[in-house]
Design a protein around this motif. Structure first.
Motif, PDB file in Angstrom:
ATOM      1  N   ALA A 128       0.832  -1.206   0.000  1.00  0.00           N
ATOM      2  CA  ALA A 128       0.000   0.000   0.000  1.00  0.00           C
ATOM      3  C   ALA A 128       0.865   1.253   0.000  1.00  0.00           C
ATOM      4  O   ALA A 128       2.004   1.251   0.444  1.00  0.00           O
ATOM      5  CB  ALA A 128      -0.925  -0.012   1.213  1.00  0.00           C
ATOM      6  N   GLY A 129       0.297   2.334  -0.483  1.00  0.00           N
ATOM      7  CA  GLY A 129       1.006   3.606  -0.542  1.00  0.00           C
ATOM      8  C   GLY A 129       1.724   3.776  -1.857  1.00  0.00           C
ATOM      9  O   GLY A 129       1.465   4.703  -2.600  1.00  0.00           O
ATOM     10  N   GLY A 130       2.648   2.879  -2.143  1.00  0.00           N
ATOM     11  CA  GLY A 130       3.362   2.918  -3.424  1.00  0.00           C
ATOM     12  C   GLY A 130       4.329   4.068  -3.550  1.00  0.00           C
ATOM     13  O   GLY A 130       4.774   4.395  -4.651  1.00  0.00           O
ATOM     14  N   LYS A 131       4.692   4.670  -2.440  1.00  0.00           N
ATOM     15  CA  LYS A 131       5.638   5.786  -2.486  1.00  0.00           C
ATOM     16  C   LYS A 131       7.032   5.241  -2.792  1.00  0.00           C
ATOM     17  O   LYS A 131       7.470   4.245  -2.219  1.00  0.00           O
ATOM     18  CB  LYS A 131       5.634   6.514  -1.144  1.00  0.00           C
ATOM     19  CG  LYS A 131       6.453   7.778  -1.099  1.00  0.00           C
ATOM     20  CD  LYS A 131       6.301   8.457   0.267  1.00  0.00           C
ATOM     21  CE  LYS A 131       7.134   9.731   0.345  1.00  0.00           C
ATOM     22  NZ  LYS A 131       7.010  10.375   1.685  1.00  0.00           N
ATOM     23  N   THR A 132       7.739   5.876  -3.700  1.00  0.00           N
ATOM     24  CA  THR A 132       9.075   5.417  -4.063  1.00  0.00           C
ATOM     25  C   THR A 132      10.034   6.584  -4.109  1.00  0.00           C
ATOM     26  O   THR A 132       9.642   7.750  -4.200  1.00  0.00           O
ATOM     27  CB  THR A 132       9.083   4.714  -5.438  1.00  0.00           C
ATOM     28  OG1 THR A 132       8.666   5.639  -6.443  1.00  0.00           O
ATOM     29  CG2 THR A 132       8.163   3.508  -5.438  1.00  0.00           C
ATOM     30  N   ARG A 133      11.313   6.240  -4.073  1.00  0.00           N
ATOM     31  CA  ARG A 133      12.386   7.224  -4.248  1.00  0.00           C
ATOM     32  C   ARG A 133      13.599   6.476  -4.783  1.00  0.00           C
ATOM     33  O   ARG A 133      13.502   5.283  -5.116  1.00  0.00           O
ATOM     34  CB  ARG A 133      12.699   7.942  -2.936  1.00  0.00           C
ATOM     35  CG  ARG A 133      13.059   7.008  -1.785  1.00  0.00           C
ATOM     36  CD  ARG A 133      13.776   7.727  -0.680  1.00  0.00           C
ATOM     37  NE  ARG A 133      15.109   8.143  -1.116  1.00  0.00           N
ATOM     38  CZ  ARG A 133      15.868   9.004  -0.413  1.00  0.00           C
ATOM     39  NH1 ARG A 133      15.386   9.575   0.671  1.00  0.00           N
ATOM     40  NH2 ARG A 133      17.079   9.314  -0.827  1.00  0.00           N
TER      41      ARG A 133
END
Length: 740
Positions: free
Chosen positions: A563-568
């Protein structure tokens, strides 16, 4: 399986001579690492302060360069030929109004310089360019008339930095670089200023098939007079490229232990990783950083500085250089730049400090001392190192349980480890990360405290030794009571405050083995089974940085499947990271030598070393070694946005301690204990260890030489084990001076 080639594939040839056992020619670093491409816009050589962040295509030095730290010096030298052609039949003169459209025919990259061949209309331009050790850009240019028509070529030199017209046909520029005034002087012999523009010009006539050669130099120095003098020295120096190559090679000849073996991938990567060290070496020696030290990388804004998270790897690697100033300088610079409030080590530039990462700098410093035992240096840094450990607890152990909590997931240096998001629904990484007590921080702090106990005892201060010995014991007890799960037999992260367990197995759960925190008992060694389990951490390029059973796991870079799927750019939820792989290789070696366990076997170590080695070759190509930040754990493909020549892991250190087997200690007892594996032979020569020169050579029964493991000290054989590889030990000669 290990990839093999015969010894004839190597640049080196081992020959037995005299009592020293083996001799080989030196490794010529330019020959070994040459590659016929632009190598992703990198330039191999760097000066004491000047380095290339990015080298763009085009004549001159185009791209982005830096001075001391990341500095955005754009296009410091721009060179352009313009065509004034004379027809051989009617002598009509014509001028091309625009610069030529160029076509680069060939690029040859060498560690010490770059060679390009470009075509500009009727002209072929060959450039040999490099950064010298004294911070000067040197470009050696040959222009050849490749046509059947005589031609005059108008040559223009300008700069994106030196934009002022200076005296004696020079261009000058100056700027402040973090409080240091940098002056640049650009000159090109037989070029002259013309008109009012900040550019140098020269017109040359070139007959068909003939060439004209000239050089362009630009020196960056702290004062203008030195810049002028240095530029003029390079403008008239005889054979400047030969001088550059010899000076660059000398650093490797003077400092690097000479290793080779029958696996060309291991041999070449060993030497490539010494190139990485030289490439990242900074000797600004000013402000907050008066000692030599190494960048984490020369690309992107945050890598060209003293970084506390990469420093332990750098210290471990560079302690094997003959000159101890490099490893010691990394430590000493940290000692001068503690956190102002609590005294723990942080990152630094010459004019500022800040940025805390969990680290084991103190432990690495003590291990470096074992190789170069300088009592005076140790006494000069031990108070600051003691404050680092005390300050870490003051700042980060808020609940007083001897398990520090990092400020956030980013300050672990291992961003987006799933445990930080375990308490969010379905590992939602868009929600705040939890404050965690973890195995990595506990292992680092325990190792640092244990090292201080040994160091203080060596210096004769039993009270301080007892202080840190007791502290190490308290950290160990806390880790075993709070982080260790006796049912799963694993070291988990727990939430600070309520002790809730983040029940997800991560690579840091094995880190306590690297500092010998976990006891040698069946309950604890059982966790090693997870490392080699194909359903857990044993991937195509092991180890994964989190178990494959975690919903947030992926082998791919910059991806978050939960969940969220935030990447960097940096993701530690499964991909292969050289940082972690080098630590786990150490864990496996420690398990093999020091723990009674049935899980990790020598073949596991060698398989991981093989995958780790091949990971650092682009597409598995022996001609293209390259280490970057992290890789796809399934395919081995690198992060496309990563920093090339990234100095945030060890390799040479692993070869010396685990493959060759030298086990450093703070005594004159030498132990050589190689991990048995598939190599038919290896040779390590010229290793400076505790004031002596060591040569260590092994030949298997099938290597065509007398089989066995032999060690020479200062040219005399000190130990020999015939037959199969195994442990040897002996005492160094008595009475040798081991400190400065």
């Amino acid at each position: 399986m290990m990839t093999r080639a015969t010894s004839s594939c190597l640049l080196l040839c081992l020959l037995p001579v005299g009592c020293a056992g083996w001799r080989s020619d030196r490794v010529v670093i330019d020959d070994l690492l040459h590659r016929p491409d632009a190598r992703h816009g990198t330039l191999g050589p760097s000066g004491k302060r000047l380095f290339a962040e990015r080298l763009d295509e085009g004549l001159g030095f185009r791209g982005q360069f830096s001075y001391i730290h990341y500095a955005k010096i754009a296009d410091p030298i721009m060179f352009q030929p313009l065509d004034w052609a004379i027809s051989s039949s009617n002598h009509n003169v014509f001028k091309q109004d625009k610069p030529f459209v160029s076509a680069t025919d060939r690029v040859d990259w060498f560690p010490s310089h770059l060679v390009t061949h470009s075509r500009f209309g009727r002209f072929v331009v060959t450039e040999r360019k490099f950064i010298t050790d004294d911070d000067t850009l040197v470009e050696l240019v040959t222009v050849t008339n490749d046509s059947k028509v005589s031609a005059e070529c108008l040559l223009q030199v300008s700069s994106g930095f030196a934009r002022e017209r200076g005296p004696d046909n020079t261009l000058t520029g100056a700027a402040d670089f973090r409080g240091v005034r940098g002056h640049a002087v650009l000159l090109a012999p037989r070029f002259a200023l013309a008109g009012n523009e900040p550019s140098l010009w020269r017109c040359v006539g070139i007959w068909p098939g003939q060439s004209v050669s000239f050089r362009i130099v630009m020196s960056f120095q702290e004062d203008a007079a030195t810049a002028v003098r240095t530029a003029r020295e390079w403008a008239v120096r005889s054979d400047p490229l030969g001088h550059q190559r010899a000076a660059y090679q000398k650093w490797f000849d003077d400092n690097c232990p000479r290793f080779e073996c029958d696996d060309p991938y291991i041999t070449k990567l060993y030497w490539y990783r010494w190139f990485v060290a030289r490439h990242c070496l900074s000797r600004a020696c000013t402000g907050n950083l008066p000692y030599p030290y190494f960048f984490e990388g020369t690309h992107q804004p945050h890598f060209p500085r003293l970084v506390s998270f990469s420093s332990p790897h750098i210290i471990a690697e560079t302690r094997w250089l003959r000159d101890p100033q490099y490893a010691f300088g990394q430590v000493s610079n940290h000692c001068l730049n503690p956190d102002d409030t609590s005294g723990f080590f942080i990152s630094a530039r010459i004019d500022e400090k800040g940025g805390d990462y969990n680290n084991w700098i103190v432990k690495a410093a003590w291990e470096a001392f074992k190789v170069h035992p300088d009592r005076q240096w140790l006494a000069s840094v031990i108070e600051a190192m003691s404050e680092d450990v005390r300050g870490t607890l003051r700042q980060f152990d808020r609940d007083g349980d001897f398990l520090p909590t990092p400020r956030k997931h980013g300050t672990t240096g291992m961003e987006y480890q799933p445990s930080f998001f375990y308490f969010n629904e379905n590992y939602d990484d868009s929600k705040p990360d939890a404050p965690l007590e973890r195995g990595d921080y506990a292992a680092y702090l325990y190792g640092n405290a244990s090292a201080l106990a040994e160091a203080w005892r060596f210096l004769g201060n039993s009270a301080r030794a007892a202080e840190f010995e007791q502290l190490a014991g308290k950290i160990q007890v806390a880790c075993l009571e709070k982080l260790w799960d006796p049912t799963d037999r694993f070291c988990y992260a727990v939430r600070e405050g309520d002790g809730a367990v983040a029940r997800v197995r991560e690579i840091v759960g094995f880190y306590p083995f690297m500092s010998r925190l976990l006891p040698n008992e069946p309950e604890y060694v059982a966790s090693l089974a997870y490392v080699v389990d194909p359903a857990e951490f044993w991937t195509a390029y092991p180890p994964a940085t989190v178990t494959q059973k975690c919903p947030a796991y992926t082998p791919h870079v910059a991806t978050w499947p939960a969940a969220g799927g935030k990447t960097r750019g940096c993701m530690w939820n499964g991909p292969a990271w050289p940082h972690a792989t080098s630590l786990i290789l150490d864990v496996m070696a420690i398990a093999l030598r020091e723990y009674n366990q049935p899980h990790v076997k020598p073949e596991h170590f060698w398989h991981m070393l093989d995958r780790y080695t091949h990971l650092q070759y682009e597409n598995g190509d022996l001609g293209r070694p390259m280490v970057t930040e992290y890789y796809d754990g399934q395919s081995g493909s690198p992060d496309p946005t990563g920093c090339p020549d990234y100095f945030h892991s060890t390799y040479c250190d692993l070869i010396i301690r685990q493959v060759v087997g030298l086990q450093p200690s703070n005594s004159n007892r030498v132990v050589v204990d190689p991990i048995p594996g598939p190599l038919k032979w290896f040779s390590l020569r010229g290793l400076r260890y505790r004031g002596h020169d060591l040569d260590i050579v092994y030949n298997s029964a099938g290597a065509g030489r007398e089989p066995g493991l032999a060690v020479w000290v200062d040219g005399r054989r000190a130990a020999y084990r015939p037959g199969v590889i195994g442990r040897v030990e002996f005492d160094l000669p008595a009475g040798e001076r081991l400190v400065n």
